[in-house]
Design an enzyme around this catalytic site. Structure first.
Site, PDB file in Angstrom:
ATOM      1  N   GLU A 332     -30.803 -50.392  18.740  1.00 24.60           N
ATOM      2  CA  GLU A 332     -30.059 -49.168  18.393  1.00 24.60           C
ATOM      3  C   GLU A 332     -28.797 -49.048  19.247  1.00 24.60           C
ATOM      4  O   GLU A 332     -27.753 -48.595  18.761  1.00 24.60           O
ATOM      5  CB  GLU A 332     -30.945 -47.930  18.553  1.00 24.60           C
ATOM      6  CG  GLU A 332     -32.252 -47.943  17.756  1.00 24.60           C
ATOM      7  CD  GLU A 332     -32.101 -48.388  16.320  1.00 24.60           C
ATOM      8  OE1 GLU A 332     -31.132 -47.980  15.666  1.00 24.60           O
ATOM      9  OE2 GLU A 332     -32.946 -49.173  15.840  1.00 24.60           O
ATOM     10  N   HIS A 335     -26.116 -51.035  17.725  1.00 19.06           N
ATOM     11  CA  HIS A 335     -25.471 -50.377  16.582  1.00 19.06           C
ATOM     12  C   HIS A 335     -24.289 -49.506  17.022  1.00 19.06           C
ATOM     13  O   HIS A 335     -23.445 -49.162  16.194  1.00 19.06           O
ATOM     14  CB  HIS A 335     -26.482 -49.501  15.840  1.00 19.06           C
ATOM     15  CG  HIS A 335     -27.261 -50.233  14.783  1.00 19.06           C
ATOM     16  ND1 HIS A 335     -26.654 -50.939  13.771  1.00 19.06           N
ATOM     17  CD2 HIS A 335     -28.602 -50.348  14.569  1.00 19.06           C
ATOM     18  CE1 HIS A 335     -27.584 -51.461  12.977  1.00 19.06           C
ATOM     19  NE2 HIS A 335     -28.779 -51.129  13.447  1.00 19.06           N
TER      20      HIS A 335
END
Ligand SMILES: [Zn+2]
Length: 722
Positions: A332, A335
């Site tokens: 994450e 990202h």
């Protein structure tokens, strides 16, 4: 294939304004424009400058009521309609328009007429008529939409009993991929980015968080204010509200969670997040979002994690599996650069987000934890990719990196391991082409710098790649074919290249040797128990153990003798390990119909109420001869399951055939149930919660006499994050 050709599309996935003239490998701005088949909106006709949400959350009625203000500039002449994506669960009360008066004249206020038309099973189109007399190109206007939204695909209301603390209700939203059109009317396409702000009114004691860079709370009004100062696509707008507390774990990071799990979350992540962010910044340049916070959500969260900017959403169930928590959070974080700063412009090229984020995640883990660990994790995932390939066959269109949707296909049905792992292999291939991993890091840094806060197509990435490495451009006959980009993007089947993972041999070698000792279908002799006893599983890492179990699972059904010995050796040990290990062992138990360990399956399903730890087991139970047992356990646990999960399990348990969660009207075959993270967009949105079923007064339905072979329905979830 002919039926998948769309002649109006340019090679760069944009529609040609001049038919029959392609970009010839280059992005010719102004010549072609992007098509997003998953959006009904006319986003090309407007520039969305900003939008504001003003919402009141009513937990008792499970409703969000308020208004949205869109600041728009028409950019095409003659635009008479604003078309937004919306959803049948979102009820519009009124729509108004404010046009600033020209040169000292007063502002113009108008009430607008509108019409809602069907679009697909995951949304509708909201057609707002604009007054021709005042709409001019490049003249700003404000559209205010008053609405109420209930429990559409984006919005998950949890009664108090479904939260970790079980004291207060909680609500969260999940926009990926096309769900947020049920949260607020929008240009629901990753091609459009804008800043946003929000004011959220809640009852006392409720804390609201959003994927925003700034927040404030007015105690007297009980209003939470948010502002996202960087442009984001609609799917990255996210909200969670409930009994949430926080603890700082770094200079720009805090963990949010319900009070009962906050200490555990802090102990698992404290000190690590800032280190991972620093490694990522060293590789890919500055983290652009300011804060990196994490909120842990109850087990009803339908996927593992979601990269909402400034605030990662992650399922609390993952806390017990330290290595998976680490990988998921680092993914994450990655990202923040790949997916959030630079976004795939359409859902047909989701690998631009997931493949690059997976590559970046592995660069971070290589720097932070070494090559061997990273290779082990990669071997584990590539094993899963090849498993999917065996089940789907080499010609499955979902194995293409550049998917082509037919109208009505829900992009969530394209969320699969190819997006992640074939995408990762392609990025690794590009890295290998340039010949130096550090130079490739520099390229990725430059790519982020050039495209940050915009949305791209594959051609943008590849053109920039060839521009960055001109020697590669010169060395090939043609830009695309010479480097096989076309085959990578448009061919079905396995990756054309897989990175060298031999650095993981020190960790994967023992796993394979132990697997071999347990025999294979070709070696029917009894396992060598003395040699097996020299392997100490308790000293293995989680990824080694799950790789071992996955490979045993691939060989199931095993001879009964082997299964008995496996149980004798490992059952007690594995039962004390984390859920990622246990679910795999229990799937072996179920697929081998090994009744002595069935109580462990029951206790696991009594404890775990998340989608990722229930659906695979129920599918295996129903795919074999243990359906009666599954039904009985379901009746025991159903009251503690989220209505959406309850519905999925009811379908698995009580449907006589067909996949339980396949998307309707798909041109691409929907993956078997858990190949993709099962998003709430599958199927029409719930209107009413499914009733809690009363157990039958007689015995549960009989098990099918001719169960389908396991492989047809039991494609395991391999912990794919969003
Ligand atoms: Zn991801």
């Amino acid at each position: 294939m002919a039926e998948l050709q769309r002649p109006t599309l340019c090679c760069c996935r944009k529609v040609l304004t001049v038919p029959s003239k392609s970009c010839e490998g280059g992005r010719a701005l102004g010549q072609c424009r992007l098509v997003d088949i998953a959006s009904a909106s006319n986003f090309h006709s407007f520039k969305l400058r900003h939008f504001h949400l003003d919402l009141h959350l009513n937990f008792a009625l499970k409703r969000m009521t308020g208004w949205q203000v869109l600041e728009l500039v028409p950019i095409q002449p003659g635009v008479q309609t604003l078309v937004l994506d919306t959803h049948p669960s979102l009820h519009i009360h009124s729509i108004d328009c404010k046009v600033p008066g020209a040169a000292g004249s007063p502002d113009i206020f108008l009430s607008l007429t509108y019409r809602v038309d069907p679009f697909t099973d995951y949304g509708s189109s909201l057609n707002i008529s604009l007054p021709a007399t005042v709409i001019r190109p490049h003249r700003a206007l404000q559209i205010t939409i008053r609405y109420t939204t209930t429990d559409g695909p984006a919005i998950w209301w949890l009664d108090a009993e479904l939260t970790c603390g079980q004291t207060r209700p909680l609500v969260f939203t999940q926009g990926h991929s096309v769900c947020n059109r049920s949260f607020f009317p929008c240009f629901d396409t990753p091609a459009v980015k804008s800043t946003y702000s929000a004011a959220v009114r809640v009852p006392e004691g409720v804390t609201v968080l959003m994927s925003a860079s700034r927040s404030a709370y007015s105690k007297s009004d009980r209003v939470f204010q948010f502002s996202m100062e960087f442009p984001v696509p609609a799917y990255l707008v996210a909200l969670v509200a409930g009994d949430l507390q926080h603890a700082d774990i770094g200079p720009r990071s805090r963990v949010w969670a319900e009070p009962c799990i906050l200490p555990c979350a802090v102990s698992k992540l404290g000190g690590s997040v800032e280190r991972w962010l620093a490694v990522a910044e060293g590789l890919f340049g500055p983290y652009v979002w300011g804060r990196y916070d994490i909120v842990f959500l109850p087990p009803s969260f339908p996927i593992v994690a979601m990269e909402n900017p400034c605030l990662t959403f992650i399922i609390s169930s993952i806390l017990e599996s330290r290595e998976f928590l680490l990988i998921d959070v680092i993914h994450e974080i990655a990202h923040g650069w790949f997916g959030n700063a630079v976004t795939n412009a359409t859902w047909e090229e989701m690998w631009l987000s997931e493949g690059l984020a997976t590559y970046a995640q592995r660069r971070i883990t290589t720097e932070a934890y070494g090559e061997a660990f990273t290779c082990l994790e990669t071997v584990f995932r590539l094993d899963a990719l090849h498993r999917q390939m065996r089940l789907l066959g080499d010609n499955s269109p979902v194995s293409k990196l550049q998917a082509k949707f037919e109208p009505g296909v829900n992009p969530s049905s394209l969320m699969n391991l190819f997006t992640y792992e074939k995408g990762f292999c392609f990025v690794s291939y590009l890295s290998q082409l340039c010949g130096d991993i550090k130079r490739f890091d520099s390229f990725l840094r430059a790519y982020i710098e050039k495209f940050k806060f915009s949305s791209v197509v594959a051609q943008d990435l590849l053109d920039f790649f060839l521009g960055f490495f001109p020697e590669l451009k010169e060395s090939c006959v043609s830009q695309r074919e010479g480097l096989e980009f076309e085959r990578w993007l448009n061919e079905c089947g396995p990756p054309l290249f897989e990175p060298d993972l031999s650095a993981g041999e020190v960790l994967t070698g023992p796993v394979q040797r132990l697997c071999d000792l347990w025999g294979s279908p070709d070696t029917p002799e009894a396992p060598d128990t003395a040699a097996i006893a020299t392997f100490d599983l308790s000293s293995w890492s989680t990824f080694q153990t799950v790789l071992f179990l996955d490979r045993l699972l691939d060989r199931s059904p095993l001879p009964h003798e082997v299964m008995s010995q496996l149980s004798q050796c490992y059952s007690t040990l594995l039962d004390g390990m984390n859920a990622e290990v246990r679910i795999r062992w229990l799937q072996i138990v179920v697929r081998n119909s090994f009744y002595p360990d069935l109580p462990c399956v029951r206790s696991f399903l009594l404890k775990h109420t998340s989608r990722m730890y229930t659906v695979p087991l129920y599918e295996d139970l129903c795919g074999g001869v243990m359906k009666c047992f599954a039904v009985e356990v379901f009746y025991q646990t159903q009251a503690r399951l989220h209505p959406n999960l309850r519905r999925t399990l009811q379908q698995i348990l009580f449907q006589t055939s067909g996949g339980a969660t396949s998307a309707s009207s798909t041109a691409l075959p929907a993956l078997p149930c858990t190949a993709a993270p099962v998003l709430p967009t599958d199927g029409p949105p719930p209107v009413l919660a499914p009733p809690i079923l009363a157990p039958p007064t007689t015995s549960p339905p009989p098990a099918p006499t001719d169960p389908p072979p396991n492989g047809t329905i039991a494609l395991r979830d391999v912990n794919v994050s969003a």
